[in-house]
Design a protein around this motif. Structure first.
Motif, PDB file in Angstrom:
ATOM      1  N   TYR A 154       0.840  -1.192   0.000  1.00 39.02           N
ATOM      2  CA  TYR A 154       0.000   0.000   0.000  1.00 39.02           C
ATOM      3  C   TYR A 154       0.881   1.251   0.000  1.00 39.02           C
ATOM      4  CZ  TYR A 154      -4.103  -2.847   1.093  1.00 39.02           C
ATOM      5  OH  TYR A 154      -5.125  -3.763   1.040  1.00 39.02           O
ATOM      6  N   ALA A 165      -3.120   3.251  -0.738  1.00 41.94           N
ATOM      7  CA  ALA A 165      -3.550   2.830  -2.075  1.00 41.94           C
ATOM      8  C   ALA A 165      -2.731   1.627  -2.543  1.00 41.94           C
ATOM      9  CB  ALA A 165      -3.388   3.974  -3.070  1.00 41.94           C
ATOM     10  N   GLU A 212      -9.124   5.190   2.778  1.00 36.55           N
ATOM     11  CA  GLU A 212      -8.927   6.586   3.129  1.00 36.55           C
ATOM     12  C   GLU A 212      -9.439   6.834   4.552  1.00 36.55           C
ATOM     13  OE1 GLU A 212     -10.816   9.042   0.224  1.00 36.55           O
ATOM     14  OE2 GLU A 212      -9.743   8.131  -1.466  1.00 36.55           O
ATOM     15  N   THR A 233      -6.633  13.879   4.994  1.00 36.06           N
ATOM     16  CA  THR A 233      -6.887  12.509   4.561  1.00 36.06           C
ATOM     17  C   THR A 233      -5.570  11.771   4.429  1.00 36.06           C
ATOM     18  OG1 THR A 233      -8.926  13.041   3.360  1.00 36.06           O
ATOM     19  CG2 THR A 233      -7.770  11.041   2.697  1.00 36.06           C
ATOM     20  N   VAL A 234      -5.504  10.581   4.977  1.00 32.97           N
ATOM     21  CA  VAL A 234      -4.367   9.695   4.731  1.00 32.97           C
ATOM     22  C   VAL A 234      -4.864   8.556   3.859  1.00 32.97           C
ATOM     23  CG1 VAL A 234      -2.590   8.215   5.728  1.00 32.97           C
ATOM     24  CG2 VAL A 234      -3.270  10.331   6.907  1.00 32.97           C
ATOM     25  N   LEU A 235      -4.226   8.422   2.722  1.00 34.51           N
ATOM     26  CA  LEU A 235      -4.633   7.461   1.692  1.00 34.51           C
ATOM     27  C   LEU A 235      -3.672   6.278   1.677  1.00 34.51           C
ATOM     28  CD1 LEU A 235      -6.165   6.684  -0.989  1.00 34.51           C
ATOM     29  CD2 LEU A 235      -4.498   8.144  -2.162  1.00 34.51           C
ATOM     30  N   ARG A 286      -8.286   0.990  -2.296  1.00 32.44           N
ATOM     31  CA  ARG A 286      -7.656   2.039  -1.498  1.00 32.44           C
ATOM     32  C   ARG A 286      -8.499   2.274  -0.250  1.00 32.44           C
ATOM     33  NH1 ARG A 286      -9.642   5.321  -5.878  1.00 32.44           N
ATOM     34  NH2 ARG A 286     -11.198   6.846  -5.186  1.00 32.44           N
ATOM     35  N   THR A 324     -10.110   9.931   7.004  1.00 38.65           N
ATOM     36  CA  THR A 324     -10.273  11.379   6.848  1.00 38.65           C
ATOM     37  C   THR A 324     -10.826  12.022   8.109  1.00 38.65           C
ATOM     38  OG1 THR A 324     -10.661  11.200   4.460  1.00 38.65           O
ATOM     39  CG2 THR A 324     -11.496  13.178   5.553  1.00 38.65           C
ATOM     40  N   ILE A 351       1.351   5.244   0.605  1.00 38.82           N
ATOM     41  CA  ILE A 351       0.777   6.134   1.622  1.00 38.82           C
ATOM     42  C   ILE A 351       0.934   7.586   1.190  1.00 38.82           C
ATOM     43  CG2 ILE A 351       0.846   6.836   4.036  1.00 38.82           C
ATOM     44  CD1 ILE A 351       2.111   4.082   4.646  1.00 38.82           C
ATOM     45  N   GLU A 352      -0.175   8.305   1.166  1.00 37.86           N
ATOM     46  CA  GLU A 352      -0.184   9.725   0.827  1.00 37.86           C
ATOM     47  C   GLU A 352      -1.004  10.495   1.865  1.00 37.86           C
ATOM     48  OE1 GLU A 352       1.191  11.319  -2.088  1.00 37.86           O
ATOM     49  OE2 GLU A 352       2.279   9.427  -2.288  1.00 37.86           O
TER      50      GLU A 352
END
Length: 269
Positions: A148, A222, A229, A218-220, A227, A231, A150-151
């Motif tokens: 995954y 993916a 999220e 928000t931490v995504l 994905r 938030t 991470i953004e």
């Protein structure tokens, strides 16, 4: 009840803190501080904030209010916050710090006062965002090393001066720590031009500034095929004010040390 002093009481966040203190069952307003040159000096703090007369006049210095409060709440600027922290150390006062944008040397300076001052320092005083930190640590342990990416995406109003936000960095640290990563080496804060494929170990940050957005994070996570999220959206600054007042009431009478909202909310493992 804990007696609170509010630094920058005439500002946008100061007025929110006045309202939160006024609404609290565990704290009461003891002092309200404004700039020494302010035209509002001597005005009733409650009338200035639209809360009705409170009998607390706006003061131009902490010295003039020394005997009127137990805990200072400071959401000012990094340089002024450090000055106020030193004053609290010299005058046996506790302090709640919500100031953002402190650099690495200023953050180290906080630790230098930890043996002398009871302080709560947090990039975000919201109860919800601090619960989100715990959710992210759990998610990172389960997902971060399983393919995954991470953004961290954050959005704030047009007047915010620091980027990424202190809260975004706090959330990035929350996912980095359980994965054994360091934002100094794995954080990516800008992507421009031919940057190449994404490194699976990096933690990316994206910043949005516009309008009157109070704060959205928000931490995504993916991966191929899905994905996740997580938030948090703040629709009112009062959530930060309520958290700061809660922290002040918790901090009163505590021994010297540097605490955070995870301590206040008893969320630490």
């Amino acid at each position: 009840m804990t007696r609170i002093a509010i630094m920058g009481a005439a500002g946008r966040m100061g007025r929110i803190l006045l309202e939160a203190t006024h609404n609290s069952d565990a704290a009461k307003l003891g002092a309200a501080i404004v700039r020494p040159e302010s035209s509002l000096l001597g005005c009733d703090a409650g009338e200035m904030a639209g809360l009705g007369r409170l009998g607390i006049k706006l003061s131009g210095s902490l010295d003039g209010a020394r005997d009127d409060f137990d805990v200072l709440i400071d959401f000012s600027t990094p340089a002024l916050t450090l000055e106020n922290l030193a004053w609290c150390a010299d005058n046996d006062k506790a302090i709640v710090i919500g100031t953002t944008g402190l650099d690495e040397s200023q953050l180290k300076a906080l630790d230098g006062f930890a043996a002398r001052v009871p302080m709560v320092f947090a990039a975000n005083m919201s109860t919800g965002i601090n619960l989100t930190v715990n959710l992210l640590k759990t998610a990172a342990r389960a997902l971060g090393d399983a393919g995954y990416d991470i953004e961290v995406i954050e959005a704030h109003h047009r007047h915010k001066v620091d980027a990424p936000s202190g809260t975004a960095l706090m959330l990035g640290e929350a996912v980095a720590e359980p994965l054994g990563r360091d934002l100094k080496t794995h954080g990516v804060f800008e992507r421009v031009g031919q940057v190449g494929p994404r490194d699976p170990q990096e933690i990316g940050f994206a910043t949005v500034r516009g309008g009157d957005i109070v704060g959205e994070h928000t931490v995504l996570f993916a991966a191929e095929g899905e994905r996740i999220e997580i938030t948090h959206k703040a629709s009112s600054r009062l959530t930060f004010g309520n958290g700061a007042v809660r922290a002040a009431a918790w901090l009163a009478g505590r021994p010297a040390g540097r605490y955070d909202m995870q301590d206040v909310l008893d969320l630490k493992d």
